[in-house]
Design an enzyme around this catalytic site. Structure first.
Site, PDB file in Angstrom:
ATOM      1  N   HIS A 154       0.851  -1.200   0.000  1.00 51.99           N
ATOM      2  CA  HIS A 154       0.000   0.000   0.000  1.00 51.99           C
ATOM      3  C   HIS A 154       0.882   1.244   0.000  1.00 51.99           C
ATOM      4  O   HIS A 154       1.732   1.401   0.869  1.00 51.99           O
ATOM      5  CB  HIS A 154      -0.918   0.017   1.234  1.00 51.99           C
ATOM      6  CG  HIS A 154      -2.121  -0.849   1.070  1.00 51.99           C
ATOM      7  ND1 HIS A 154      -3.246  -0.725   1.842  1.00 51.99           N
ATOM      8  CD2 HIS A 154      -2.379  -1.846   0.186  1.00 51.99           C
ATOM      9  CE1 HIS A 154      -4.150  -1.614   1.452  1.00 51.99           C
ATOM     10  NE2 HIS A 154      -3.643  -2.315   0.468  1.00 51.99           N
ATOM     11  N   TYR A 182      -9.431   5.281   7.369  1.00 55.28           N
ATOM     12  CA  TYR A 182      -9.613   5.646   8.780  1.00 55.28           C
ATOM     13  C   TYR A 182     -10.685   6.729   8.799  1.00 55.28           C
ATOM     14  O   TYR A 182     -10.527   7.769   8.161  1.00 55.28           O
ATOM     15  CB  TYR A 182      -8.329   6.227   9.366  1.00 55.28           C
ATOM     16  CG  TYR A 182      -7.219   5.208   9.579  1.00 55.28           C
ATOM     17  CD1 TYR A 182      -7.098   4.526  10.782  1.00 55.28           C
ATOM     18  CD2 TYR A 182      -6.276   4.952   8.585  1.00 55.28           C
ATOM     19  CE1 TYR A 182      -6.071   3.607  10.994  1.00 55.28           C
ATOM     20  CE2 TYR A 182      -5.247   4.028   8.781  1.00 55.28           C
ATOM     21  CZ  TYR A 182      -5.161   3.358   9.996  1.00 55.28           C
ATOM     22  OH  TYR A 182      -4.142   2.443  10.190  1.00 55.28           O
ATOM     23  N   PRO A 239      -4.346   0.611  18.837  1.00 53.28           N
ATOM     24  CA  PRO A 239      -4.165   0.066  17.481  1.00 53.28           C
ATOM     25  C   PRO A 239      -4.228   1.101  16.353  1.00 53.28           C
ATOM     26  O   PRO A 239      -3.873   0.783  15.217  1.00 53.28           O
ATOM     27  CB  PRO A 239      -5.319  -0.933  17.346  1.00 53.28           C
ATOM     28  CG  PRO A 239      -6.352  -0.469  18.319  1.00 53.28           C
ATOM     29  CD  PRO A 239      -5.604   0.158  19.448  1.00 53.28           C
ATOM     30  N   LYS A 291       0.794   0.157  15.033  1.00 56.04           N
ATOM     31  CA  LYS A 291       2.220   0.177  15.360  1.00 56.04           C
ATOM     32  C   LYS A 291       2.687  -0.938  16.298  1.00 56.04           C
ATOM     33  O   LYS A 291       3.888  -1.121  16.502  1.00 56.04           O
ATOM     34  CB  LYS A 291       2.579   1.531  15.989  1.00 56.04           C
ATOM     35  CG  LYS A 291       2.558   2.685  15.003  1.00 56.04           C
ATOM     36  CD  LYS A 291       3.667   2.529  13.998  1.00 56.04           C
ATOM     37  CE  LYS A 291       3.517   3.460  12.814  1.00 56.04           C
ATOM     38  NZ  LYS A 291       4.230   3.006  11.637  1.00 56.04           N
ATOM     39  N   TYR A 351       3.748   6.824   9.647  1.00 54.24           N
ATOM     40  CA  TYR A 351       2.957   5.644   9.288  1.00 54.24           C
ATOM     41  C   TYR A 351       3.837   4.578   8.630  1.00 54.24           C
ATOM     42  O   TYR A 351       3.726   3.382   8.955  1.00 54.24           O
ATOM     43  CB  TYR A 351       1.784   6.033   8.369  1.00 54.24           C
ATOM     44  CG  TYR A 351       0.697   4.987   8.348  1.00 54.24           C
ATOM     45  CD1 TYR A 351      -0.409   5.067   9.206  1.00 54.24           C
ATOM     46  CD2 TYR A 351       0.785   3.880   7.497  1.00 54.24           C
ATOM     47  CE1 TYR A 351      -1.383   4.090   9.209  1.00 54.24           C
ATOM     48  CE2 TYR A 351      -0.190   2.898   7.500  1.00 54.24           C
ATOM     49  CZ  TYR A 351      -1.278   3.017   8.352  1.00 54.24           C
ATOM     50  OH  TYR A 351      -2.248   2.044   8.359  1.00 54.24           O
TER      51      TYR A 351
HETATM   52  C1  PHB Z   1      -6.077  -4.252  10.879  1.00 55.91           C
HETATM   53  O1  PHB Z   1      -6.079  -4.527   9.672  1.00 55.91           O
HETATM   54  O2  PHB Z   1      -6.418  -5.070  11.727  1.00 55.91           O
HETATM   55  C2  PHB Z   1      -5.647  -2.884  11.282  1.00 55.91           C
HETATM   56  C3  PHB Z   1      -5.188  -2.010  10.320  1.00 55.91           C
HETATM   57  C4  PHB Z   1      -4.787  -0.723  10.687  1.00 55.91           C
HETATM   58  C5  PHB Z   1      -4.853  -0.350  12.006  1.00 55.91           C
HETATM   59  C6  PHB Z   1      -5.291  -1.239  12.975  1.00 55.91           C
HETATM   60  C7  PHB Z   1      -5.708  -2.516  12.614  1.00 55.91           C
HETATM   61  O3  PHB Z   1      -4.472   0.903  12.359  1.00 55.91           O
END
Ligand code: PHB
Ligand code: APR
Length: 389
Positions: A72, A200, A292, A296, A384
């Site tokens: 990505h 997000y 989460p 990270k 990120y």
């Molecule tokens: C996930 O795919 O479980 C996931 C992805 C991004 C995040 C947290 C969890 O920031």
């Protein structure tokens, strides 16, 4: 029984460390409390920084990840005024790889089996002894028998609840903690992801995240009260709420399906200082937890493994103990940067129960700035994809 490095915990941190050390000619024994099936059933984030992928290569466990991982080069942020994309490649030259923790752990187990490394699953009563001497050892019970494992060093990779951190005298460690007044309800479904990249979403109804594991496996999350139970969320209710938190254009594209897994995770920021004591070195969740948001946790654990494995190599190959002596301060300098980003992103995107109108305006102003300001986007993107440290 004797080894050079006794590793407590066979989660991603312990397994990765054992395999990297193996390739450096350093002998390890891994002690894991659970069965393999149990370790593999834990569903966690699956966003890997590029440096994590390099470590998997050093561990000889990257073949499937290199084939099946999805690169990505950006991610999307949705908010009440619209949606924008942060272009990791244009801003930093970097990217992340989407590859689930279940697959990754399986690859590490396979690599360990292929190299004949010693792992004790289902062991109980693990105790650390004489860690502040030059002859530490670990005792444990396996298959109904008591064992003693003598070693040069102990790596505590046993997660937040394991015994390693507790082995540092209480008056010699400081624990910094912040808990958040909500959880994440996660749902896994065998449906195509709603978008090519992660979304997000900050909405008036709370945070939501659209993520994925593969072309026909999606992972979605919504912020929920900590008092909720997954049983309170039949699939229909989950999909309805998720759609309401996404921009209409995205919600219309969302393909829902039967959930394969559904669980609620609390959010916590935690750091233990120091991360070493005598001949004990903490790695991963044993020493620190991040919320989460930003994915990270696994990456922070991997960076510990990188630093610690290099320090062991300097010690064993060059007789140079400097990096081992400074492991904790090196790791903590990095960890606090990761903590800051995860905390900041969590604060930016969630609804807080006590949030005032002013607080909400501040979130909005930050999001509006992030939407248009390339300097703000670059800071986001650098964090990120992983800060160069
Ligand atoms: C996930 O795919 O479980 C996931 C992805 C991004 C995040 C947290 C969890 O920031
Ligand atoms: N004895 C032996 N093993 C133990 C003990 C014990 N007393 N207590 C815990 N363990 C094991 C757990 O069963 C688990 O398999 O230690 C392992 C720790 O694994 P994780 O909790 O996954 O922690 P870590 O390897 O540091 O992972 C770092 O991956 O799983 C995610 O949330 C985690 O994002 C974090 C990252």
């Amino acid at each position: 029984m004797r080894t050079q490095v006794a590793i407590i915990g066979g989660g991603p941190a312990g397994l990765l460390l054992s395999q990297i050390l193996h390739h450096q000619g350093i002998d390890t024994v891994v002690l894991e409390r659970r069965s393999r099936a149990y370790v593999l059933s834990r569903i966690r984030a699956g966003v890997l920084e590029a440096s994590f992928a390099d470590l998997m290569r050093a561990a000889g466990a990257s073949e499937r990840m290199d084939g099946k991982g999805i690169v990505h080069e950006g991610a999307n942020i949705a908010h009440p005024d619209g949606m924008f994309r942060i272009d990791f490649r244009a801003l930093t030259g970097g990217n992340v790889v989407i590859y689930g923790q279940t697959e990754l752990t399986l690859d590490l187990y396979d690599a360990r089996d292929a190299t004949g490394g010693t792992t004790f699953d289902n062991c109980s009563g693990v105790e650390l002894h004489d860690i502040d001497s030059t002859a530490p050892y670990v005792t444990f019970c396996h298959g109904g028998q008591d064992h003693r494992l003598d070693c040069d060093f102990i790596a505590g990779c046993d997660g937040f609840h394991g015994p390693s951190r507790q082995a540092i005298p209480e008056d010699r460690r400081t624990e910094f903690e912040k808990t958040y007044p909500f959880g994440w309800l996660g749902l896994l479904s065998e449906t195509p992801p709603v978008a090519d990249e992660l979304i997000y979403a900050s909405s008036a109804r709370g945070f939501a995240l659209c993520s994925m594991r593969g072309p026909n496996l999606s992972r979605y999350y919504i912020q929920c009260p900590l008092s909720d139970d997954p049983e309170d969320w039949p699939d229909d209710k989950f999909w309805r709420e998720l759609r309401r938190r996404l921009p209409d254009t995205v919600a219309e594209q969302l393909i829902s399906g039967v959930s394969v897994e559904k669980s609620i995770a609390p959010l916590r920021s935690f750091v233990c200082e120091p991360m070493q004591w005598g001949r004990l070195y903490l790695c991963g969740d044993a020493a620190h937890i991040v919320p989460p948001t930003g994915a990270k946790g696994l990456n922070a654990a991997a960076s510990d493994v990188r630093d610690l494995s290099q320090a062991f190599l300097s010690h064993y190959r060059d007789g140079d103990g400097h990096a081992l002596e400074h492991y904790s301060s090196t790791a903590l300098a990095r960890i606090w940067k990761t903590q800051r980003f995860s905390w900041w992103m969590t604060n930016l995107l969630h609804r807080f129960p006590e949030q005032s109108g002013f607080d909400q305006k501040m979130q909005q102003a930050q999001l509006n700035q992030l939407a248009v300001n390339s300097s703000a986007q670059r800071v986001f993107a650098e964090n990120y994809v992983g800060l160069a440290l």
